[in-house]
Motif scaffolding. Structure first.
Motif, PDB file in Angstrom:
ATOM      1  N   ASN A 114       0.819  -1.210   0.000  1.00 18.69           N
ATOM      2  CA  ASN A 114       0.000   0.000   0.000  1.00 18.69           C
ATOM      3  C   ASN A 114       0.856   1.264   0.000  1.00 18.69           C
ATOM      4  O   ASN A 114       1.948   1.283   0.577  1.00 18.69           O
ATOM      5  CB  ASN A 114      -0.894   0.041   1.242  1.00 18.69           C
ATOM      6  N   SER A 119      -3.610   3.342   2.669  1.00 16.30           N
ATOM      7  CA  SER A 119      -3.664   2.327   3.715  1.00 16.30           C
ATOM      8  C   SER A 119      -4.849   2.537   4.648  1.00 16.30           C
ATOM      9  O   SER A 119      -5.012   3.621   5.217  1.00 16.30           O
ATOM     10  CB  SER A 119      -2.368   2.361   4.542  1.00 16.30           C
ATOM     11  N   ARG A 130       5.820  -1.245  -1.292  1.00 13.89           N
ATOM     12  CA  ARG A 130       5.583  -0.008  -2.046  1.00 13.89           C
ATOM     13  C   ARG A 130       6.732   0.972  -1.804  1.00 13.89           C
ATOM     14  O   ARG A 130       7.166   1.693  -2.718  1.00 13.89           O
ATOM     15  CB  ARG A 130       4.249   0.615  -1.630  1.00 13.89           C
ATOM     16  N   GLU A 165      -4.039  -2.383  -3.406  1.00 14.59           N
ATOM     17  CA  GLU A 165      -2.889  -3.277  -3.558  1.00 14.59           C
ATOM     18  C   GLU A 165      -3.069  -4.175  -4.779  1.00 14.59           C
ATOM     19  O   GLU A 165      -2.121  -4.402  -5.543  1.00 14.59           O
ATOM     20  CB  GLU A 165      -2.722  -4.130  -2.302  1.00 14.59           C
TER      21      GLU A 165
END
Length: 270
Positions: A114, A119, A130, A165
């Protein structure tokens, strides 16, 4: 290099992760593990959110300490007992710089990919991949030794994925099969001419009926024997330069017996 780094702040309030890491350290009983101290800045219930990341100051302070220690030591390999998944940005980025085209095997129920702004929890342990891609919080980029590419990420045991995601996984054609095929994983890595691997192992990749002493319990995971066989196959076919065991929370050593083979495979000398 063997590191004990029981970071828990990346999970938000999950202090049980620190005590769980200490239990594994005692279970392994290897004096070669070096303890990297954690930050004393407020965290957890008293922590502060910055840049959509809970406990940001504590996390960045202690990860800077970890980076400096690795930088000064220049190890050939790194094995880590932790701790939450957010700590991985330092050892993975270091080994990726040392071994270009490093294959990252992410044994995890969660994608951990994320952006902070996407998030749901704002907990950093859902953001390390990420960040490693260079797409996370820019102020954390100095913590990285290098950035990885989407093609280097390979999931095993993945089954709890946020919508944002999944979009990144699909967009990047990231290896994320619904079921694990060890033969296919090995072939995929060889087809990419990957020779060196980092094995990230969050114990929630496992089926809770096999092992449930994890920070999260997600059904339909990998069976212990399946995970063992996968690690063995990867060690037989590639050079493992880094590994971790993360997010186990039991404080009772005997409760680690079911996963003792996995711990041994990942934490013995590479």
């Amino acid at each position: 290099m063997k590191i004990y780094f029981p970071q828990w702040q990346g999970s938000g309030t999950g202090t049980t992760i620190e005590s769980g890491a200490k239990t594994i350290l005692d279970f392994v009983n290897d004096p070669k593990f070096i303890h990297i101290p954690l930050s004393e800045l407020p965290a957890g219930e008293n922590g502060e959110r910055k840049y959509d990341i809970n406990n940001y100051d504590a996390i960045t302070e202690q990860l800077s300490r970890l980076k400096n220690h690795i930088k000064s030591s220049q190890p050939e390999t790194i094995q880590t007992i932790g701790g939450d998944c957010g700590l991985e940005i330092v050892p993975v980025s270091y080994l990726n710089k040392k071994y270009p085209n490093l294959g990252v095997i992410w044994f995890d129920a969660h994608a951990d990919i994320n952006k902070p702004c996407d998030s749901p929890s704002c907990n950093f342990h859902g953001m390390p991949l990420r960040t490693l891609l260079g797409e996370g919080e820019k102020k954390m980029h100095p913590l990285l030794f290098s950035k990885i590419k989407a093609s280097q990420i390979h999931y095993a045991g993945l089954r709890d994925i946020d919508e944002t995601e999944q979009l990144r996984i699909t967009e990047g054609h990231i290896y994320a099969p619904l079921t694990l095929s060890i033969e296919h994983l090995v072939k995929t890595l060889k087809d990419k001419n990957i020779k060196h691997l980092y094995l990230h192992f969050d114990f929630d990749c496992l089926e809770p009926n096999d092992y449930d002493k994890t920070y999260y319990k997600v059904p339909n995971g990998l069976h212990i024997k399946e995970a063992e066989n996968c690690i063995k196959a990867l060690k037989d076919n590639f050079t493992i330069v880094g590994s971790s065991v993360l997010e186990s929370i039991t404080t009772i050593p005997s409760e680690l017996n079911p996963i003792s083979s996995i711990i041994h495979l990942l934490m013995k000398n590479l």
